[in-house]
Scaffold this active site. Sequence first.
Site, PDB file in Angstrom:
ATOM      1  CE1 TYR A  19     -70.207  53.096   2.966  1.00  0.00           C
ATOM      2  CE2 TYR A  19     -72.018  53.247   1.399  1.00  0.00           C
ATOM      3  CZ  TYR A  19     -71.407  53.641   2.570  1.00  0.00           C
ATOM      4  OH  TYR A  19     -72.002  54.591   3.353  1.00  0.00           O
TER       5      TYR A  19
ATOM      6  CB  SER B  16     -80.317  60.270   1.322  1.00  0.00           C
ATOM      7  OG  SER B  16     -79.304  60.556   2.245  1.00  0.00           O
TER       8      SER B  16
ATOM      9  CB  THR C  22     -77.687  57.864   7.248  1.00  0.00           C
ATOM     10  OG1 THR C  22     -76.379  57.947   6.678  1.00  0.00           O
ATOM     11  CG2 THR C  22     -78.046  56.423   7.537  1.00  0.00           C
ATOM     12  CG  ASP C  23     -75.209  61.568   3.668  1.00  0.00           C
ATOM     13  OD1 ASP C  23     -74.838  60.903   4.647  1.00  0.00           O
ATOM     14  OD2 ASP C  23     -74.473  61.817   2.692  1.00  0.00           O
TER      15      ASP C  23
ATOM     16  CD  GLU D  21     -76.423  86.235  20.861  1.00  0.00           C
ATOM     17  OE1 GLU D  21     -75.930  87.153  20.192  1.00  0.00           O
ATOM     18  OE2 GLU D  21     -75.901  85.771  21.896  1.00  0.00           O
TER      19      GLU D  21
ATOM     20  CB  THR E 272     -75.243  53.306   3.511  1.00  0.00           C
ATOM     21  OG1 THR E 272     -74.523  54.446   3.074  1.00  0.00           O
ATOM     22  CG2 THR E 272     -74.279  52.279   4.054  1.00  0.00           C
TER      23      THR E 272
ATOM     24  CE  LYS F  83     -74.483  60.161   8.559  1.00  0.00           C
ATOM     25  NZ  LYS F  83     -74.285  59.811   7.133  1.00  0.00           N
TER      26      LYS F  83
HETATM   27  N1  ASP Z   1     -74.399  59.031   1.432  1.00  0.00           N
HETATM   28  C1  ASP Z   1     -75.230  57.954   1.888  1.00  0.00           C
HETATM   29  C2  ASP Z   1     -76.685  58.359   1.705  1.00  0.00           C
HETATM   30  O1  ASP Z   1     -77.170  59.204   2.387  1.00  0.00           O
HETATM   31  C3  ASP Z   1     -74.914  57.652   3.307  1.00  0.00           C
HETATM   32  C4  ASP Z   1     -75.780  56.647   3.989  1.00  0.00           C
HETATM   33  O2  ASP Z   1     -76.787  56.185   3.507  1.00  0.00           O
HETATM   34  O3  ASP Z   1     -75.422  56.295   5.123  1.00  0.00           O
HETATM   35  O4  ASP Z   1     -77.319  57.827   0.846  1.00  0.00           O
END
Ligand code: ASP
Length: 343
Positions: free
Chosen positions: A41, A74, A107-108, A300, A27, A180
């Site tokens: 986007y 990602s 971020t993924d 457990e 992103t 995340k």
């Molecule tokens: N789906 C995107 C990625 O991981 C989300 C992001 O970058 O925030 O590339």
Amino acid sequence: MATACAQTPAATSAAKPNVVIVATGGTIAGAGATSANSATYQAAKVPVDKLIAGIPELSNVANVRGEQAFQIASESFTNEKLLQLGKRVSALVKDPGVDGVVITHGTDTLEETSFFLNLVIRTEKPIVLVGSMRPGTAMSADGMLNLYNAVVLAGTPSARGKGVLVAMNDDILTGRDAAKRINIKTSAFASAWGPLGMVVENQAYWFRAPVKRHTTQSEFDIDTLQSLPEVHIVYGYGNMAPTLYDAAVKAGAKAVIHAGTGNGSVPDYAVETLRRVRSSGIHVIRASRIADGFVIRNSEQPDDKYDWVVAHDLNPQKAKILAALALGKTNSTAELQRIFWEY
Ligand code: ASP
């Protein structure tokens, strides 16, 4: 590695650190149709030279150049891409002309890549992963300041020797346990154990240090790594289907991460399947689907008796990374468990 290395001109200055930005997409390189599109986007559109050109202030804090490693979202990272990225970063940090490396990343799966690099790159130099939750085209986009902070951090001497770091939303987190934890919000990244510090106005402020083995103290080394074995995750939930473990094994898993409820709990009707999986030579690693806390060995489930491993505080996706690296070294349950305690 795809080597469309977009080089960006930068004024050189002896006083400023030399920082390389390795771009992988996400992103932070995303673009939406309008400035009101903060969540809708296309990721991985903007090349690294454009990202750098969009932040002229970078040249005040570092001599920056960019390399375009990948241009992907990602969630599309694979083991091969992790290895390619790791080898490139390892080569960069060996260059005496490079003081620090920033990796722009979606971020993924940023938390998987940050942990992987933290385990396999033998360097004291700062390596900083950064992403954004909003594309650069959106109102109040977060990528610009996140990237600026990441470059500051990568050029900061006090960031040396602290392992791979994550710079998001002003926080400095360790790549080991940054995760995340909220989607949509710009405060997406956190660790159960808190941030190490913050970056504010060109300055890193530290409050904690990592205690687990990483980088120069790691027994893993990207330079000798050719491949990663398959490790798959099976999610635990009420009325789960134990046949999912068999599917993971059929998909080639050398270890199955059980993302269990609570303390990595296993339903009574699934225990026999998991014991059979272990008897067939596949390792069983109990993690938890809960973001905070840690799994306790022999609580457990009788892990000693079943010859299972616990992932300690690592979430299932981080446990998958460590298990894959560990299995490249050993097939012993005791050794795997040692590795899970130490990293
Ligand atoms: N789906 C995107 C990625 O991981 C989300 C992001 O970058 O925030 O590339």
